[in-house]
Design an enzyme around this catalytic site. Structure first.
Site, PDB file in Angstrom:
ATOM      1  N   TYR A 150       0.833  -1.215   0.000  1.00 37.45           N
ATOM      2  CA  TYR A 150       0.000   0.000   0.000  1.00 37.45           C
ATOM      3  C   TYR A 150       0.866   1.262   0.000  1.00 37.45           C
ATOM      4  CZ  TYR A 150      -3.944   3.052   1.086  1.00 37.45           C
ATOM      5  OH  TYR A 150      -4.896   4.043   1.038  1.00 37.45           O
ATOM      6  N   VAL A 192      -9.002   0.592  13.032  1.00 39.14           N
ATOM      7  CA  VAL A 192      -9.254   0.789  14.451  1.00 39.14           C
ATOM      8  C   VAL A 192     -10.670   1.308  14.733  1.00 39.14           C
ATOM      9  CG1 VAL A 192      -8.199   3.112  14.605  1.00 39.14           C
ATOM     10  CG2 VAL A 192      -8.234   1.605  16.602  1.00 39.14           C
ATOM     11  N   GLY A 210      -0.635  -2.888  21.145  1.00 40.45           N
ATOM     12  CA  GLY A 210       0.514  -2.364  21.890  1.00 40.45           C
ATOM     13  C   GLY A 210       0.027  -1.682  23.163  1.00 40.45           C
ATOM     14  N   GLY A 212      -1.066   1.389  23.099  1.00 43.45           N
ATOM     15  CA  GLY A 212      -2.065   2.380  22.696  1.00 43.45           C
ATOM     16  C   GLY A 212      -1.544   3.806  22.674  1.00 43.45           C
ATOM     17  N   GLN A 214       0.512   4.965  20.409  1.00 44.17           N
ATOM     18  CA  GLN A 214       0.669   5.457  19.038  1.00 44.17           C
ATOM     19  C   GLN A 214      -0.495   6.391  18.711  1.00 44.17           C
ATOM     20  OE1 GLN A 214      -0.233   2.429  19.989  1.00 44.17           O
ATOM     21  NE2 GLN A 214      -1.252   1.222  18.412  1.00 44.17           N
ATOM     22  N   ARG A 282       0.956  10.172  13.758  1.00 40.66           N
ATOM     23  CA  ARG A 282       0.515  10.715  12.482  1.00 40.66           C
ATOM     24  C   ARG A 282      -0.410  11.908  12.713  1.00 40.66           C
ATOM     25  NH1 ARG A 282      -1.723   6.321   9.051  1.00 40.66           N
ATOM     26  NH2 ARG A 282       0.345   5.621   8.509  1.00 40.66           N
TER      27      ARG A 282
END
Ligand code: UDP
Length: 317
Positions: A150, A192, A210, A212, A214, A282
């Site tokens: 992608y 998500v 993980g 969380g 991120q 991000r």
């Protein structure tokens, strides 16, 4: 300064963002041809406007040369599976959609003298080295990792678009789309937002990967579509590249807690494994879209989450 769109082609028009784009264009009186092979899109997404005589649907792939009637002023090229679950399920199809598919969509725009709007992705930044992400960042992408079908697919889509612009003078524009959510996301999409909301509605544990910590920045689909339409209409952005997304950044754990609160679910949050090459942070810098398109998102994350949870309540059995 802005061209009135009259007749457009939307590839991937039966998908999540594509169907909202078709709907918004139809509400402005634009004639819309939606091209989709339904690999991840669905006829359900477009069923409510199939009776509209300004709308038509063509069930075909962009991966082979396609031919349609005349009169198109703009091509919006959205056709590509986009969920990390699909990266494992159909990686070759994703690469073909973003190489052959983008080539065919650009060749069509060139032949018809139409504008071309590419649905690119924030995945072009990979696991970004700068924060927030500005369009100038070249990205930090693993070229052969599990997300590469992608990430690299979207990067080659950008390269193909700019090659057609530079070599053949096609009037192109690229949107780098950040995480977008809203009604009509597939409940088994694996991303998500659909996961957390489906789990909340079913009373199942909310899975956070993980620890969380991120982050992502979630944009409601109506805001995103407004940005895409402006990008198609603006005369002064030939060959341009724009981040489109909502700069409101949150951790995944915060998103899970918000879903928990707004849905009123009793589900607990459970921490599970973090996927390989998962980007840590991000957030879009949207100064360029603000300045040049007069665009910015308006839907507050709580309102958008509420509307989307309500929608999932309707589709989750
Ligand atoms: N994620 C999660 N729980 C899930 C699905 C995803 O915690 O049930 C995490 C995922 O690991 C990533 C973030 O949420 O860190 C966003 O993932 P998504 O698949 O929505 O899209 P991405 O932004 O990675 O393309």
């Amino acid at each position: 300064m802005f061209m009135a769109l009259k007749k457009v082609l939307v590839t991937g028009g039966a998908g999540f963002i594509g169907s909202h784009l078709c709907e918004s264009l139809l509400s402005r009186g634009v004639e819309v041809v939606c091209l989709d092979n339904l690999v991840t899109g669905s006829q359900r997404n477009i069923a409510h406007f199939t009776g509209n005589d300004k709308f038509s649907f063509v069930n075909t792939t962009t991966c082979q040369k396609f031919d349609l009637e005349d009169g198109f002023d703009t091509v919006f090229h959205l056709a590509s599976p986009a969920s990390p679950v699909d990266f494992h399920r159909i990686p070759v199809e994703i690469l073909l959609a973003n190489t052959a598919g983008t080539y065919n969509a650009l060749a069509f725009a060139k032949e018809r003298g139409a504008r071309f709007v590419l649905a690119g992705s924030s995945e072009a930044y990979g696991d970004p080295l700068h924060h927030p992400q500005k369009e100038e960042h070249w990205g930090n992408v693993n070229p052969n990792g599990v997300r590469s079908c992608y990430d690299e697919g979207k990067r080659v889509s950008e390269a193909m678009t700019m090659a057609f612009h530079r070599k053949y003078g096609v009037d192109t524009r690229i949107a780098r789309i950040f995480n977008t959510y809203g009604p009509r996301m597939r409940k088994d999409d694996g991303r998500v937002i659909p996961n957390l909301m489906t789990q909340a509605v079913k009373g199942e544990p909310l899975t956070v990967h993980g620890d969380g910590k991120q982050t992502r920045s979630f944009c409601f689909v109506s805001d995103l579509v407004d940005g895409l339409v402006r990008l198609g209409e603006a005369d002064h952005v030939r060959g341009g590249l724009f981040n489109l997304g909502n700069p409101h950044e949150m951790t995944i754990l915060e998103a899970a807690n918000l879903v928990k609160r707004l849905s009123g679910t009793r589900s607990e949050i459970v921490f599970t494994g973090r996927p390989e090459d998962d980007p840590a942070r991000r957030q879009p810098d949207i100064s360029k879209a603000r300045n040049m398109l007069g665009w910015e998102p308006h839907v507050h994350v709580e309102d958008g989450f509420r509307q989307t949870i309500d929608w999932f309540r309707g589709v989750v059995k």
